[in-house]
Design a protein around this motif. Structure first.
Motif, PDB file in Angstrom:
ATOM      1  N   LEU A   7      22.053 116.795  16.842  1.00  0.00           N
ATOM      2  CA  LEU A   7      21.453 116.356  18.096  1.00  0.00           C
ATOM      3  C   LEU A   7      22.316 115.278  18.734  1.00  0.00           C
ATOM      4  N   ASP A   8      22.619 115.475  20.010  1.00  0.00           N
ATOM      5  CA  ASP A   8      23.296 114.445  20.801  1.00  0.00           C
ATOM      6  C   ASP A   8      22.233 113.842  21.716  1.00  0.00           C
ATOM      7  N   TYR A   9      21.657 112.721  21.265  1.00  0.00           N
ATOM      8  CA  TYR A   9      20.521 112.111  21.952  1.00  0.00           C
ATOM      9  C   TYR A   9      20.956 111.450  23.248  1.00  0.00           C
ATOM     10  N   GLY A  10      20.184 111.690  24.291  1.00  0.00           N
ATOM     11  CA  GLY A  10      20.376 111.019  25.561  1.00  0.00           C
ATOM     12  C   GLY A  10      19.029 110.664  26.152  1.00  0.00           C
ATOM     13  N   ILE A  72      17.609 105.122  20.681  1.00  0.00           N
ATOM     14  CA  ILE A  72      17.627 106.124  19.618  1.00  0.00           C
ATOM     15  C   ILE A  72      16.737 105.711  18.445  1.00  0.00           C
ATOM     16  N   ALA A  73      16.628 104.421  18.168  1.00  0.00           N
ATOM     17  CA  ALA A  73      15.868 103.944  17.000  1.00  0.00           C
ATOM     18  C   ALA A  73      14.422 104.462  16.966  1.00  0.00           C
ATOM     19  N   PRO A  74      13.657 104.373  18.055  1.00  0.00           N
ATOM     20  CA  PRO A  74      12.281 104.911  18.005  1.00  0.00           C
ATOM     21  C   PRO A  74      12.271 106.435  17.834  1.00  0.00           C
ATOM     22  N   PHE A  75      13.240 107.103  18.439  1.00  0.00           N
ATOM     23  CA  PHE A  75      13.348 108.555  18.280  1.00  0.00           C
ATOM     24  C   PHE A  75      13.586 108.913  16.813  1.00  0.00           C
ATOM     25  N   LEU A  76      14.492 108.199  16.156  1.00  0.00           N
ATOM     26  CA  LEU A  76      14.788 108.464  14.747  1.00  0.00           C
ATOM     27  C   LEU A  76      13.564 108.245  13.869  1.00  0.00           C
ATOM     28  N   LYS A  77      12.826 107.194  14.144  1.00  0.00           N
ATOM     29  CA  LYS A  77      11.626 106.905  13.362  1.00  0.00           C
ATOM     30  C   LYS A  77      10.629 108.058  13.486  1.00  0.00           C
ATOM     31  N   ASN A  78      10.435 108.531  14.700  1.00  0.00           N
ATOM     32  CA  ASN A  78       9.521 109.641  14.955  1.00  0.00           C
ATOM     33  C   ASN A  78      10.041 110.925  14.303  1.00  0.00           C
ATOM     34  N   ASN A 116      28.170 120.099  34.998  1.00  0.00           N
ATOM     35  CA  ASN A 116      26.918 120.432  34.319  1.00  0.00           C
ATOM     36  C   ASN A 116      26.756 119.512  33.105  1.00  0.00           C
ATOM     37  N   LYS A 117      25.982 118.443  33.275  1.00  0.00           N
ATOM     38  CA  LYS A 117      25.823 117.450  32.208  1.00  0.00           C
ATOM     39  C   LYS A 117      25.119 118.025  30.982  1.00  0.00           C
ATOM     40  N   ALA A 118      24.234 118.989  31.196  1.00  0.00           N
ATOM     41  CA  ALA A 118      23.552 119.615  30.063  1.00  0.00           C
ATOM     42  C   ALA A 118      24.557 120.332  29.174  1.00  0.00           C
ATOM     43  N   LEU A 119      25.538 120.986  29.776  1.00  0.00           N
ATOM     44  CA  LEU A 119      26.571 121.669  29.002  1.00  0.00           C
ATOM     45  C   LEU A 119      27.427 120.660  28.244  1.00  0.00           C
ATOM     46  N   ILE A 120      27.734 119.542  28.865  1.00  0.00           N
ATOM     47  CA  ILE A 120      28.499 118.485  28.186  1.00  0.00           C
ATOM     48  C   ILE A 120      27.723 117.995  26.964  1.00  0.00           C
ATOM     49  N   ASP A 121      26.393 117.817  27.097  1.00  0.00           N
ATOM     50  CA  ASP A 121      25.575 117.359  25.972  1.00  0.00           C
ATOM     51  C   ASP A 121      25.567 118.383  24.839  1.00  0.00           C
ATOM     52  N   GLU A 122      25.488 119.649  25.183  1.00  0.00           N
ATOM     53  CA  GLU A 122      25.490 120.708  24.161  1.00  0.00           C
ATOM     54  C   GLU A 122      26.831 120.769  23.440  1.00  0.00           C
ATOM     55  N   ILE A 123      27.916 120.659  24.199  1.00  0.00           N
ATOM     56  CA  ILE A 123      29.253 120.664  23.584  1.00  0.00           C
ATOM     57  C   ILE A 123      29.430 119.414  22.729  1.00  0.00           C
ATOM     58  N   SER A 124      28.918 118.281  23.180  1.00  0.00           N
ATOM     59  CA  SER A 124      29.002 117.044  22.394  1.00  0.00           C
ATOM     60  C   SER A 124      28.281 117.198  21.056  1.00  0.00           C
ATOM     61  N   ALA A 125      27.112 117.827  21.072  1.00  0.00           N
ATOM     62  CA  ALA A 125      26.386 118.070  19.818  1.00  0.00           C
ATOM     63  C   ALA A 125      27.206 118.967  18.898  1.00  0.00           C
ATOM     64  N   THR A 126      27.890 119.931  19.474  1.00  0.00           N
ATOM     65  CA  THR A 126      28.731 120.830  18.680  1.00  0.00           C
ATOM     66  C   THR A 126      29.892 120.061  18.053  1.00  0.00           C
ATOM     67  N   ILE A 127      30.470 119.147  18.800  1.00  0.00           N
ATOM     68  CA  ILE A 127      31.568 118.328  18.275  1.00  0.00           C
ATOM     69  C   ILE A 127      31.064 117.420  17.148  1.00  0.00           C
ATOM     70  N   ILE A 128      29.878 116.856  17.308  1.00  0.00           N
ATOM     71  CA  ILE A 128      29.276 116.032  16.243  1.00  0.00           C
ATOM     72  C   ILE A 128      29.128 116.872  14.978  1.00  0.00           C
ATOM     73  N   LEU A 129      28.627 118.072  15.139  1.00  0.00           N
ATOM     74  CA  LEU A 129      28.414 118.972  14.001  1.00  0.00           C
ATOM     75  C   LEU A 129      29.743 119.391  13.369  1.00  0.00           C
ATOM     76  N   GLN A 130      30.715 119.725  14.199  1.00  0.00           N
ATOM     77  CA  GLN A 130      32.041 120.094  13.654  1.00  0.00           C
ATOM     78  C   GLN A 130      32.653 118.937  12.887  1.00  0.00           C
ATOM     79  N   SER A 131      32.500 117.743  13.392  1.00  0.00           N
ATOM     80  CA  SER A 131      33.028 116.550  12.735  1.00  0.00           C
ATOM     81  C   SER A 131      32.396 116.391  11.354  1.00  0.00           C
ATOM     82  N   TYR A 132      31.086 116.578  11.276  1.00  0.00           N
ATOM     83  CA  TYR A 132      30.394 116.468   9.991  1.00  0.00           C
ATOM     84  C   TYR A 132      30.887 117.550   9.026  1.00  0.00           C
TER      85      TYR A 132
END
Length: 136
Positions: A7-10, A72-78, A116-132
């Motif tokens: 998840l790439d939280y925004g 992000i902190a309250p989101f993570l707790k939830n 398209n900012k939504a596409l940037i967010d989706e690609i960013s999540a993919t990069i986070i996942l690839q990095s992991y």
């Protein structure tokens, strides 16, 4: 077999990426309005087995948490309280938005498509996942 979800939280949107069941390939899944994320996750987790959720960790260049970490902190707790059986890990997300934008350029997307900012967010999540996946 299960998947890893990233998840790439925004504040407005959350980009989501997922692995295949063998945990080899990271693919963009979608982007969801932040307010709708738990409805989306509830539905997704009903049909797909997820063994790990990754959440981007925004850091400054000096390695300290960025200002957006307060959101992000309250989101993570939830997230952790709703899905107690699924571990949540953080992944450094520095430069993912810039890398996502460059990926769009390299992929030949036209200027209008790159806005398209939504596409940037989706690609960013993919990069986070690839990095992991690459580092583990």
């Amino acid at each position: 077999m299960s998947r890893i979800l990233a998840l790439d939280y925004g504040e407005k949107r959350i980009g989501i990426a997922v692995t295949d069941e063998l945990k080899i390939i990271a693919s963009g899944l979608t982007t969801v309005k932040t307010i709708d994320i738990f409805n989306f996750l509830d539905q997704y987790l009903e049909t797909e087995k997820v063994e790990l959720i990754l959440v981007g960790e925004p850091k400054q260049m000096n390695n300290k948490p960025s200002e957006s970490e307060k959101l992000i902190a309250p989101f993570l707790k939830n997230l952790r309280s709703r899905y107690k059986k699924i571990p949540v890990k953080r992944v450094d997300e520095r430069f993912t938005s810039k890398m996502a934008f460059q990926t769009m350029i390299d992929g030949g997307l036209k200027k209008k498509q790159r806005k398209n900012k939504a596409l940037i967010d989706e690609i960013s999540a993919t990069i986070i996942l690839q990095s992991y996946l690459y580092n583990n």
